[in-house]
Design a protein around this motif. Sequence first.
Motif, PDB file in Angstrom:
ATOM      1  N   ALA A 801       0.838  -1.209   0.000  1.00 52.21           N
ATOM      2  CA  ALA A 801       0.000   0.000   0.000  1.00 52.21           C
ATOM      3  C   ALA A 801       0.864   1.247   0.000  1.00 52.21           C
ATOM      4  O   ALA A 801       0.579   2.236  -0.706  1.00 52.21           O
ATOM      5  N   PHE A 802       1.979   1.201   0.787  1.00 48.67           N
ATOM      6  CA  PHE A 802       2.897   2.341   0.834  1.00 48.67           C
ATOM      7  C   PHE A 802       3.525   2.583  -0.536  1.00 48.67           C
ATOM      8  O   PHE A 802       3.601   3.737  -1.010  1.00 48.67           O
ATOM      9  N   LEU A 803       3.956   1.528  -1.227  1.00 49.82           N
ATOM     10  CA  LEU A 803       4.586   1.691  -2.537  1.00 49.82           C
ATOM     11  C   LEU A 803       3.584   2.208  -3.567  1.00 49.82           C
ATOM     12  O   LEU A 803       3.919   3.055  -4.409  1.00 49.82           O
ATOM     13  N   CYS A 804       2.363   1.707  -3.504  1.00 45.70           N
ATOM     14  CA  CYS A 804       1.341   2.172  -4.460  1.00 45.70           C
ATOM     15  C   CYS A 804       1.037   3.661  -4.252  1.00 45.70           C
ATOM     16  O   CYS A 804       0.944   4.437  -5.216  1.00 45.70           O
ATOM     17  N   TRP A 828       3.632   7.607   7.029  1.00 45.63           N
ATOM     18  CA  TRP A 828       4.020   6.192   6.851  1.00 45.63           C
ATOM     19  C   TRP A 828       5.530   6.026   7.027  1.00 45.63           C
ATOM     20  O   TRP A 828       5.999   5.124   7.701  1.00 45.63           O
ATOM     21  N   LEU A 829       6.259   6.942   6.390  1.00 46.15           N
ATOM     22  CA  LEU A 829       7.719   6.838   6.481  1.00 46.15           C
ATOM     23  C   LEU A 829       8.189   7.084   7.909  1.00 46.15           C
ATOM     24  O   LEU A 829       9.136   6.453   8.375  1.00 46.15           O
ATOM     25  N   LEU A 832       8.023   3.968   9.719  1.00 44.22           N
ATOM     26  CA  LEU A 832       9.140   3.090   9.350  1.00 44.22           C
ATOM     27  C   LEU A 832      10.429   3.499  10.067  1.00 44.22           C
ATOM     28  O   LEU A 832      11.210   2.655  10.515  1.00 44.22           O
ATOM     29  N   VAL A 833      10.631   4.825  10.175  1.00 46.44           N
ATOM     30  CA  VAL A 833      11.814   5.326  10.879  1.00 46.44           C
ATOM     31  C   VAL A 833      11.770   4.907  12.346  1.00 46.44           C
ATOM     32  O   VAL A 833      12.774   4.469  12.925  1.00 46.44           O
ATOM     33  N   CYS A 834      10.594   5.021  12.950  1.00 43.25           N
ATOM     34  CA  CYS A 834      10.458   4.612  14.350  1.00 43.25           C
ATOM     35  C   CYS A 834      10.747   3.126  14.528  1.00 43.25           C
ATOM     36  O   CYS A 834      11.366   2.708  15.510  1.00 43.25           O
ATOM     37  N   GLU A 835      10.291   2.302  13.562  1.00 39.98           N
ATOM     38  CA  GLU A 835      10.521   0.865  13.660  1.00 39.98           C
ATOM     39  C   GLU A 835      12.009   0.526  13.506  1.00 39.98           C
ATOM     40  O   GLU A 835      12.542  -0.308  14.236  1.00 39.98           O
ATOM     41  N   ILE A 869      15.819   5.704   3.666  1.00 44.32           N
ATOM     42  CA  ILE A 869      15.239   6.737   4.536  1.00 44.32           C
ATOM     43  C   ILE A 869      16.011   8.043   4.407  1.00 44.32           C
ATOM     44  O   ILE A 869      15.423   9.141   4.298  1.00 44.32           O
ATOM     45  N   LEU A 870      17.358   7.958   4.401  1.00 40.13           N
ATOM     46  CA  LEU A 870      18.158   9.177   4.260  1.00 40.13           C
ATOM     47  C   LEU A 870      17.928   9.831   2.900  1.00 40.13           C
ATOM     48  O   LEU A 870      17.843  11.076   2.794  1.00 40.13           O
TER      49      LEU A 870
END
Length: 1496
Positions: A801-804, A828-829, A832-835, A869-870
């Motif tokens: 879903a994130f990629l779409c 969303w990102l 992901l950074v938190c994870e 991420i960077l």
Amino acid sequence: MEPRPLRKVGSEQEEGFGVQPRRMADLGTVSNLRRSNSSLGKSHRLQGPFGSSEKHENLSSWIPENIKKKECVYFVESSKLSDAGKVVCECGYTREQHLKEATKPHDSRDTEWDPKKHVQEMPTDAFGDIVFTGLGQKVGKYVRVSQDTPSSVIYHLMTQHWGLDVPNLLISVTGGAKNFNMKPRLKSIFRRGLVKVAQTTGAWIITGGSHAGVMKQVGEAVRDFSLGSSYKEGEVITIGVATWGTIHHREGLVHPTGGFPAEYTLDEEGQGSLTCLDSNHSHFILVDDGTHGQYGVEIPLRTKLEKFISEQTKERGGVAIKIPIVCVVLEGGPGTLHTIYNAITHGTPCVVVEGSGRVADVIAQVASLPISEITISLIQQKLGVFFQEMFETFTEGSVVEWTKKIQDIVRRRQLLTIFREGKDGQQDVDVAILQALLKASRSQDHFGHENWDHQLKLAVAWNRVDIARSEIFTDEWQWKPSDLHPTMTAALISNKPEFVKLFLENGVQLKEFVTWDTLLYLYENLEPSCLFHSKLQKVLAEEPERPACLQMHHVAQVLRELLGDFTQPLYPRPRHSDRPRLSLPVPHIKLNVQGVSLRSLYKRSSGHMTFTMDPVRDLLIWAIVQNRRELAGIIWAQSQDCTAAALACSRILKELSKEEEDTDTSEEMLALADEYELRAIGVFTECYRKDEERAQKLLTRVSEAWGKTTCLQLALEAKDMKFVSHGGIQAFLTKVWWGQLCVDNGLWRVALCMLAFPLLFTGLISFREKRLQAVRGPARARAFFNAPVVIFHLNILSYFAFLCLFAYVLMVDFQPAPSWCECAIYLWLFSLVCEETRQLFYDPDECGLMKKAALYFSDFWNKLDVGAILLFIAGLTCRLIPATLYAGRVVLSLDFIMFCLRLMHIFTVSKTLGPKIIIVKRMMKDVFFFLFLLAVWVVSFGVAKQAILIHNERRVDWIFRGVVYHSYLTIFGQIPAYIDGVNFNPDQCSPNGTDPYKPKCPESDMARHEPAFPEWLTVLLLCLYLLFANILLLNLLIAMFNYTFQQVQEHTDQIWKFQRHDLIEEYHGRPPAPPPFILLSHLQLFIRRVVLKIPARRHRQLKNKLEKNEEAALLSWEIYLKENYLQSQQFQQRQQLEQKIGHISDKVDTMVDLLDRDRLKRSGSVAQRLASLEEQVAQTATALHWIVRTLRDSGFGSETGVPILASQKAAEEQDLELGSRKKAEEPGDGYHVDARHLLYPSRCVTRFPVPNEKVPWETEFLIYNPPFYSAERKDAATTDPVGDVPELLSEISFNAVDGQTDRRSFHGPYAVRGGLPLNPMGRTGLRGRGSLSCFGPNHALHPVVTRWRRNEDGAICRKSIKKMLEVLVVKVPHSELWALPGGSPEPGETLPRKLKQILREESWPCFENLLKHSTEVYKGYMDDPRNTDNAWIETVAVSIHFQDQNDVELKRLNSNLHTHDQDVSIRWQVVDKRIPVYANHKTLLQKVATLFGAHY
């Protein structure tokens, strides 16, 4: 000079073993030598040319300074001529061979040549390396030495400069020096056995060094070994000690600065009366006395050298032994008999090879007979058989001397071993030699268990476990496990696994053996070449305390580097208050190495005994870090946590192999690591077959012994893919993957419940626990959504879903101001950074932030996540700035690619796609290597093409296009149109390169509009480029891909199963909610960790700490199944074809040996029966003759004339063994023995040989002519006269009290002949009074002071039911034996001198009072070496026994024991037959023990 007959060579060059008077120079220490510091190497490794030349220079300077030769400096013409008819000196050399000073005119008064005056020492001029011309490239060492050279100097040369290791055994081979024949089978057995014992024990073989006789036999044995050897160890050290003046072609060895090498020619045909060196010896010591042609010069020096070496101590592995020596005899003549006699006299065991001829056979024939049967006539008969050629040369005196020497040799049967081919169970000479040494050691008198301990140390030093099993670990001595601890340590350090196994079989418990100090001692004695040793040295170098002392926490530090930071230190750093220190009490036995006593490690109080947590683990690690395969295998078989131990060993070995510089060692480590991985698999397989659930508990059980880690963690860190891919482990991982769900749930059911949540309560999904199966509430939903498989699929849906959404924003909805879709992407990102942050700081093993960060970034996918991420942050920054909006979109587009690549990691869980992804990853590495080769061709062709076609192109972008871009596209068929000039179009290029959208035109003729460059050259370059790049390199890439595919495809399943764990573990610890809803879980974690300070902990399903009882039961179960595994491995090994063939071969060899032995025994048995029958018939005839005579005389005859019939012998009696026919009165057969030793004690006086049958004065002995000897004594006033002048002796009154001297004998009146009394016990071979004080009896007193031996609680100790006595004994300087405190009293005194030396003067009256109440146990003659024909010792032995330990007199005696001389020792010693006292004192002790019914 007349040629010397070869027989003379044989008789005079027989190897000497007799001990000559020891020179004071031999006692000099090696530290006094002028040595070179750089010449102390002992390694046999090959050295480079520079190291070799430096070593030669050191030898060239050291040897002439310390080693001399002998040179005649005075020419005295001899009456004999040389072999060539030249005039020679008395020394044997010609005038031309002398120095100029020696041939000058001298004082005519000095006409007699005296070697003491006319031979001088000079620096030696013959030393270096010796090569035998035409006999291969074998290089030996040689040196010419003076006959007066100290043995310490020669020993230093051999061990320090020649690089010889100190031997564990010295084998002196002696015998005939001329060639003789041996039976082929005996020759083969001798050669094989001699070399085997030398090679297996690390012995030196010393011979005469010449190419003849027994020396040649030894040389050929060494040659056969070197030609057919399968041993990987060094050569057999064979040292030849020969006479320099008898060596043929010795002039080629003379090199004043050293011969490196010196060539020597072996010329037997032209040697004449001289001899050649044997080419198969490795070292030569050439003894020089300044003469030529004189044999036997080397015997004194060889004797002293052998004695010196045998007095040295060999220290290795914590055990120190004096180097044992054995004499091996083949054939030989009179000189050999003298050698054997001297060896036996000085306690050196001898092995005589029967069947080799002459002396060896004479001794072998009579060795089994009682001494009384070894008569002069028998020896004469044997000499006639074995010395047929020279029998006529034997005089009556020589036969008597032979008889006496042979009697003395056979009398000490414990030192004599007869090797009989195929008899007495002997098959190998090596076993006979070692058994002879042990038999000699066993016969020596020692206190307590020292005798057996000494034998065991010898066996360990020789590394002969077969000898230890058959000779030492018998029913004769019961070993205590604690007695084996020092030798166990020595076996470990010396890497002798068979002995370690033997000690374990005989009761050594590792839990009792391994103490903290023992372990520390083992690590202090690591092999210096060991990688672990160097790592320990680095750790010690970093210590602030200098010099740092090795402690176990240093070892733990290195082990943690090898095992991994996920483990806890195996040996924590101790506090100063409880740090165990190495206790060093006075050692009981000398077992010293590097100043630390091994015996002291096991002789401390129990309060200091600090045992480790797991001794088997500690020893296993110690063996593994040194890559000792067999030793580690034996120890691992004793371990309890065996699966974890095997995996830890695999991890340690793999880590060490990465740092090991030696390729062979590194490969051995990897092979051993694989072996331990297979052991772990084998044990786990047995466990899994027995009980799946308990086997899976083994995987996750926290092992305290291995740093609080688990088997699964160890396997993963060691990258043991075979173990992790095991079906049982994969089943466990699958079980973890499905959480509390049943593994047989289909993915479609999981997907339906994820999409349609209410279906979860319909029973579509089944759970493992019945409780969840029955419950319909939130617990069911929690169990479902906490399952890693559900978390994984929810994250997949979330990521797609994130990629779409990301793709939609990039392609459709990328506005100047962020839309709500774009904001959703940012959220969303952020989740992901938190994870990723949570994964970075999640540290259940408490490794620390730095170690955890390093572990996190070691994973490729984590690096990809951080990079994506960077890059997203960079793109977002550009996107939010209006001026860089487009640049931000470009960056985000590239970032989208990185997020898509992340999908590959997600699909690794798939059994179908996972292996393919692994193959792609491996192929990517091949591509990078390929690009390097491709770049060479692309750049080379591109630069050449650009330079030929274009002139001075200055635009960088077009240069890159022409050189790289166009060249790269050419590989795929896009060939530039203008390269061959056919499609040249000026409109498609810029003539001056000013048009930015067109390339610069190639070199052309503008007038004719034609290209000016060489078209043929560009076409040729293009063809060559396409040939190599398109055909060669691309096909190479395909081949590389194919190879990688085939290589990986075989192990793809293992690799996938191994990497599958990482994904399962990741989602096992991941919060259940997918991004972006995972932020709620992160908020909860933040509150728990930061606010509530609740520490993180690993889920019990992957790391479980069991209760002690449960863990003990689990480990016991694992040990039981480990034994099953080992038994199955042994069975499989026995079933292998090679093993079966080997067993059959061994059985056939055994059968052949048994048949040969049986044949020999049968023939020997027949001869034995015939001899017995003849003896019976002869004695029966004598008896019948006596009966007839008695009846004829009508009487019953005299009792003295009755013949004694021999006892009937059984027909099945075996061959005679040593001592089997000994009579009760041996060893003396009723005659004195010590009084007839040929060499009088402490004097250079030799007795006349007196065999047993010639001892009685009544026996006629016409040739008896003993020398006269009376020593001068300090107490001349109380001593009889020195000479035998009748006038002086007439004043002595024999058989009466003569003044203060009692000359009466306890045995009654004695005869007086020629004014001298006669020894009542018979001849001794020496007249005079010797070193005794008076003629006739010399009276002595021997008080035997005893008490009961008691234990700590005061009870009397017993052995074999009988009580044990302790006796007071004394040891004086320069004596190896203890003695009773007795002797001859001063005239008018009561107490002996020796007793006064150990008692305070004020206690003498009290002891005299004890003597008055003592019990007499013996009164009479003492067999003493000082006795002569005219003077002897008679003693009174009295017993003084203290019954009570609290006896006042006993306490007074103990308090008054005092020695005025520090070298005199006193002790109470247990009365035993092994007590090391003089033989005549033993007899007295036995009488006392009999008196009290005590143990003896």
